[in-house]
Design a protein around this motif. Structure first.
Motif, PDB file in Angstrom:
ATOM      1  N   ASN A 112       0.821  -1.213   0.000  1.00 28.04           N
ATOM      2  CA  ASN A 112       0.000   0.000   0.000  1.00 28.04           C
ATOM      3  C   ASN A 112       0.859   1.268   0.000  1.00 28.04           C
ATOM      4  O   ASN A 112       1.122   1.890   1.032  1.00 28.04           O
ATOM      5  N   LYS A 113       1.302   1.658  -1.205  1.00 31.69           N
ATOM      6  CA  LYS A 113       2.196   2.814  -1.328  1.00 31.69           C
ATOM      7  C   LYS A 113       1.537   4.096  -0.839  1.00 31.69           C
ATOM      8  O   LYS A 113       2.203   5.016  -0.375  1.00 31.69           O
ATOM      9  N   GLU A 114       0.162   4.140  -0.929  1.00 27.83           N
ATOM     10  CA  GLU A 114      -0.541   5.368  -0.552  1.00 27.83           C
ATOM     11  C   GLU A 114      -0.301   5.730   0.913  1.00 27.83           C
ATOM     12  O   GLU A 114      -0.372   6.912   1.277  1.00 27.83           O
ATOM     13  N   ASP A 138       6.171  -3.286  -3.515  1.00 31.01           N
ATOM     14  CA  ASP A 138       6.153  -2.661  -4.837  1.00 31.01           C
ATOM     15  C   ASP A 138       7.418  -3.128  -5.571  1.00 31.01           C
ATOM     16  O   ASP A 138       8.528  -3.060  -5.013  1.00 31.01           O
ATOM     17  N   SER A 139       7.268  -3.610  -6.807  1.00 34.57           N
ATOM     18  CA  SER A 139       8.396  -4.289  -7.472  1.00 34.57           C
ATOM     19  C   SER A 139       9.619  -3.380  -7.617  1.00 34.57           C
ATOM     20  O   SER A 139      10.755  -3.823  -7.431  1.00 34.57           O
ATOM     21  N   GLU A 140       9.382  -2.086  -7.910  1.00 32.47           N
ATOM     22  CA  GLU A 140      10.505  -1.151  -8.089  1.00 32.47           C
ATOM     23  C   GLU A 140      11.270  -0.983  -6.777  1.00 32.47           C
ATOM     24  O   GLU A 140      12.493  -0.982  -6.745  1.00 32.47           O
ATOM     25  N   MET A 204       0.576   8.230 -12.904  1.00 28.84           N
ATOM     26  CA  MET A 204       0.556   8.688 -11.516  1.00 28.84           C
ATOM     27  C   MET A 204       1.131   7.596 -10.623  1.00 28.84           C
ATOM     28  O   MET A 204       1.698   7.878  -9.565  1.00 28.84           O
ATOM     29  N   ASN A 205       0.998   6.344 -11.044  1.00 24.26           N
ATOM     30  CA  ASN A 205       1.602   5.267 -10.258  1.00 24.26           C
ATOM     31  C   ASN A 205       3.092   5.532 -10.050  1.00 24.26           C
ATOM     32  O   ASN A 205       3.608   5.387  -8.944  1.00 24.26           O
ATOM     33  N   LYS A 206       3.773   5.958 -11.112  1.00 21.36           N
ATOM     34  CA  LYS A 206       5.213   6.234 -10.967  1.00 21.36           C
ATOM     35  C   LYS A 206       5.422   7.469 -10.089  1.00 21.36           C
ATOM     36  O   LYS A 206       6.381   7.547  -9.333  1.00 21.36           O
TER      37      LYS A 206
HETATM   38 MG    MG Z   1       5.334  -0.624  -8.825  1.00 27.42          MG
END
Ligand code: MG
Ligand code: NDP
Length: 377
Positions: A112-114, A138-140, A204-206
């Motif tokens: 949950n990056k948010e 998150d894969s990155e 926007m994900n990035k």
């Molecule tokens: Mg990602």
């Protein structure tokens, strides 16, 4: 045996985590699973992994094996013995359970990056105080985390996040006005929940991931870069001060970073597809075009100010704009315009507590709805 809890167990990330756990039932003991409204899937998962508790937070469950409400979920996080929580609910709803886990000193496998976007400083400071780890899913960020192992932050020159470019990478900018929902939901490389799939189409994900990286790795915007890499094989890389690049590679499969975050520092044997380098003809890289991806530009811009009011506003306005796009109330290209308008109303300031963040997020959402109603629908 690791005692684990999953917030958002029925989603794309949660379900893949369940798949991993089912193969390793001797390594994991599932303390709790939560979902929002999908009671049937939650109950199935509870039985499959023999979870002690299952909680539905979005509606009253019919089956009495399932508990109800966010308070119940938080009570479990606050009181049960848990080693790691996989935070995999979508959007701002992931913040409070993530906060409670970190407050108790429970390690968090963070999808949950948010929650880092809206409360990055609070969560990372709290984690160092309570002594728990935030391990990215998150894969990155998993790639960056793995590339940084054994290295010093002082030696870091750049973090380079890779981006697939989404479904519209080759589409002319002037035709983006006519994007249909179905087109935005067709990601070339990943199968994910709807919100993040639209976020990938706008990029926007990035943007969210840049903010996520800023807090996870404690780096200023000058050390953050984005490169388009359509094959999604290099999941991100870091550059050190001697000119050395370290990257993590693999076919796009979220099970890899999910399993790594759950089993860290160990690795699990996964039957994922291996790269055949004789057949992999080429890996390509390109510069992102800000006219095609205005959301990415907005994220870079607000990172220069580095104020949490902007991060919360960006996140809240984006969630409402994406929801409105999916409800066919606005056009695809309106998403960036709406976010921009909302940000113009916001004072750059630090929002210093979780309670204030929740309140400020509510204010942002009201403003966003108002702007959409008045000018975009
Ligand atoms: Mg990602
Ligand atoms: P999904 O939409 O597939 O799943 C979302 C999960 O959250 C479901 O369990 C859902 O429950 C629950 N949920 C939905 N609304 C609420 C709410 N209001 N309150 C509490 N829980 C809610 O999302 P993803 O799995 O794709 O994404 C989850 C998180 O992981 C996001 O933050 C995303 O950015 C991140 N992420 C996802 C990736 C992916 O490959 N999918 C990759 C990298 C990061 P129910 O099923 O009951 O509705």
């Amino acid at each position: 045996m690791k005692k684990i809890g999953i917030v958002g167990a029925t989603g794309s990330i949660g379900s893949q985590a369940i798949d991993v756990i089912k193969e390793y039932l001797d390594d994991f003991e599932v303390v709790f699973l939560s979902a929002y409204k999908n009671e049937e899937k939650l109950l199935n998962f509870k039985l499959q992994v023999n979870a002690k508790y299952a909680v539905l937070t979005g509606k009253q469950p019919e089956n009495d094996e399932i508990l109800f409400g966010e308070q119940e979920l938080l009570r479990i996080i606050d009181n049960e013995e848990v080693d790691i929580v996989l935070s995999a609910a979508v959007g701002f709803s992931g913040l409070i359970p993530t906060y409670h886990s970190i407050k108790r000193g429970i390690d968090v496998a963070l999808a949950n990056k948010e929650s880092l976007v809206t409360a990055g400083l609070i969560l990372t400071k709290l984690a160092s105080k309570t002594g728990c780890k935030i391990i990215p899913v998150d894969s990155e960020h998993s790639a960056i985390f793995q590339s940084m192992l054994g290295h010093q932050t002082e030696d870091l020159e750049k973090i380079i996040l890779t981006a697939s470019g989404g479904p519209f990478r080759n589409r002319p900018v002037d035709s983006l006005e006519f994007v249909e929902i179905e087109e935005a939901l067709k990601h070339p490389n990943w199968k994910m929940g709807k919100k993040i799939t639209v976020d990938s189409a706008t990029m926007m994900n990035k943007g969210l991931e840049l903010i996520e990286a800023r807090f996870l790795f404690d780096v200023p915007v000058e050390k953050l870069d984005v490169v388009i890499h359509p094959e999604s094989i290099v999941h991100s890389m870091v550059l050190f001060c001697d000119g050395s690049y370290i990257a993590q590679l693999g076919y796009p499969d979220m099970k890899i970073p999910i399993a790594y975050a759950l089993s860290y520092p160990k690795r699990l044997n996964l039957k994922t597809k291996r790269i055949d380098f004789y057949r992999l003809s080429k890996l390509t890289f390109d510069k992102p075009d800000f006219t095609k991806y205005p959301c990415l530009k907005i994220a870079f811009d607000i990172l220069k100010n580095d104020k949490s009011s902007y991060f919360i506003a960006l996140n809240g306005a984006n969630e409402i704009a994406v929801e409105s796009f999916l409800n066919r109330n606005i056009k695809f290209i309106d998403i960036a315009k709406i976010i921009e308008e909302v940000l113009n109303l916001i004072e750059p300031k630090d929002v210093n507590s979780i309670e204030e963040i929740v309140e400020f997020d509510r204010y942002v959402r009201e403003k966003t709805y108002y702007i959409i109603k008045k000018r975009f629908s």
